[in-house]
Design an enzyme around this catalytic site. Structure first.
Site, PDB file in Angstrom:
ATOM      1  NE  ARG A   1     -11.162  -9.608  -2.640  1.00 36.08           N
ATOM      2  CZ  ARG A   1     -11.707  -8.738  -3.823  1.00 36.08           C
ATOM      3  NH1 ARG A   1     -11.874  -9.406  -4.434  1.00 36.08           N
ATOM      4  NH2 ARG A   1     -11.006  -7.910  -3.281  1.00 36.08           N
TER       5      ARG A   1
ATOM      6  CE  LYS B   1      -3.740  -1.528   2.200  1.00 32.97           C
ATOM      7  NZ  LYS B   1      -4.569  -1.436   1.431  1.00 32.97           N
TER       8      LYS B   1
END
Ligand code: BES
Ligand code: ZN
Ligand code: ZN
Length: 471
Positions: free
Chosen positions: A321, A246
């Site tokens: 996920r 990130k």
């Protein structure tokens, strides 16, 4: 706890809050306050619903409650802000308004008392003492509210803890400690057990970290329970993005909050066990950090999940996920009548609605969805449903594996939901993406700043409704 509640203090404080819903009720306060005549004048001249008189002998608030509970929570917040600014730490509460509206006021006030100062030398903390002098509010209702507020604070504390303290192992220890103060059980799977079970999603995300993952099972099972509900929470203790790193600052610095879904689950289970709801609830929390260490998965790696599905990991930042998928598959073991997962899953959900609600989607029936939406409106953690149309499934098809872990540039919250859906066969399920509301970067009334504890109040309200429903 930053406040104390009592009901039968002999020596009432000289400070008071008077809640009412109609001007005619003000007469009722005449015997305890000499301010009501003055107040009437002030209200008619200023037309304000929240008026206070701060004098040497004490402070008195007169608050005309609204029909809308959220407005009353905000009055509670305003009242607390004034009390702390003027350094009053004792106050009596009188009300002639309806119990539900009055409780919303108290809820807003109590939720505003939260502080997180574990790492501060100067631990400024509210020590508010709230005394109830009203037959309109029952002691039982206030005690229940107190449990919900405490549980929200538990979730906020977990979210606010930096990763330097709260890694997966520490989290498991803290969850165990929490269970001792309530009536639920915590089982912790360590790395060895997770490997034996072949939880490939959780292990894959953990590969780049030197810290071990844990898989936590929180179980509250009262004798009279009929239904089993499983709550799954994303427990990514820190999300660097892995090798798909990130950018920082800007997004990585907020990522200690990437376990907020699991904090909501833990807070809710604490609450329902304290409230002794007649419902069997299991919480599943896969916990790990997501790091770009030497052995980290690389974009294009294929991993095999607990369910046996293979996943091509094209972006290591779509890690939530992967850990949730293993937990959702594990949930089948309990033959649940409903599974709800909470996760700070996508920037897409946050971009869509900001911090003002929760994005949800799932396969539960309309009755369940409506009940959830009703709870969302009542506690003001409002739900916005997105579709899981089958066409979106195309976007997560992989060339070489059963699935890939990213969709495309559009519908990011939905493709994440479509990914999870694959692992939920056999039970009704709802997914809650709290990426926008779990961590507030600016103060928002009684929710404060930083960890908001979102999800706890929604879950408690919904599970209460479910426990009381017949079938
Ligand atoms: N933890 C983030 C999502 C997030 C973003 C939470 C902002 C809170 C605030 C998640 O793991 C993530 O990085 N998602 C990616 C997925 C993408 C790579 C498909 C995203 O949403 O950008
Ligand atoms: Zn991520
Ligand atoms: Zn994440």
């Amino acid at each position: 706890m930053n406040y104390k509640i009592s009901f039968d203090e002999k020596k009432p404080s000289k400070n008071a809050i008077f809640l009412y819903s109609d001007y005619t009720e003000l007469e009722a306060f005449n015997t305890i306050s000499n301010k009501t005549a003055l107040l009437k004048k002030k209200i008619t001249s200023e037309g304000s619903n929240l008026v206070f008189f701060a004098e040497e002998e004490g402070i008195s608030f007169f608050i005309r409650l609204d029909k809308d509970a959220e407005t009353n929570r905000k009055f509670g917040h305003e009242c607390f802000t004034t009390l702390s600014k003027l350094k009053y730490d004792e106050v009596n509460l009188h009300t002639t308004a309806d119990e539900k509206l009055s409780l919303a006021f108290v809820e807003g006030l109590l939720l505003s008392t939260y502080t997180f100062n574990k790492y501060k030398k100067n631990k400024k903390e509210s020590k508010l003492k709230l005394e109830f002098f009203s037959k309109e509010i029952s002691e039982k209702a206030v005690n229940e509210l107190n449990i919900v507020v405490k549980s929200t604070f538990i979730a906020r504390d977990f979210v606010n803890e930096p990763h330097s303290y709260l890694n997966a192992t520490q989290y498991s220890n803290d969850l165990k400690k929490l269970s001792k103060d309530a009536n639920f059980k915590v089982t912790i799977f360590d790395k060895k057990k997770i490997e034996q079970l072949k939880m490939g999603g959780l292990l894959g995300v953990n590969k780049g970290s030197i810290q071990h993952p844990t898989f936590n099972i929180l179980e509250y099972k009262p004798e009279k329970a009929t239904k089993t509900i499983v709550l799954v929470g994303k427990g990514v203790m820190f999300d660097t993005g892995g090798l798909s790193l990130k950018p920082t600052p800007n997004s990585m610095d907020l990522m200690k909050s990437d376990m907020a879904g699991s904090a909501a689950v833990a807070g809710a289970i604490y609450a329902i066990s304290k409230l002794e709801l007649p419902i069997h609830v299991v919480g599943l929390i896969p916990a790990t950090d997501n790091r770009p260490g030497l052995d980290a998965i690389v974009p294009s790696d294929v991993i095999t999940m607990l369910s046996g599905h293979t996943v091509e990991v094209l972006n290591t930042d779509a890690e939530g996920r992967l850990v949730l998928a293993d937990a959702l598959h594990y949930a089948k073991k309990y033959k649940p009548s409903l599974v709800l997962d909470f996760a700070t899953l996508t920037g897409s959900a946050a971009a869509a609605i900001g911090s003002q609600g929760i994005v949800c989607m799932g396969t539960a029936n309309d009755e369940t969805k409506n009940l959830l939406k009703e709870s969302g409106n009542e506690v003001h953690e409002r739900l916005v449903e997105l579709p899981l149309w089958k066409e979106y499934g195309k976007l997560i098809e992989s060339d070489i594996a059963d699935l890939k872990n990213i969709g495309g540039p559009v519908a990011g919250a939905i493709t994440a939901g479509k990914f999870l859906e694959v692992f939920t066969e056999g039970y009704p399920w709802m997914h809650f993406d709290i990426a926008g509301s779990a961590f507030l970067t600016a103060p928002d009334t009684y929710k404060g700043k930083n960890g908001s504890g979102v999800g706890v109040r929604l879950l408690v309200d919904f599970l209460k409704k479910l426990a009381n429903s017949k079938e």
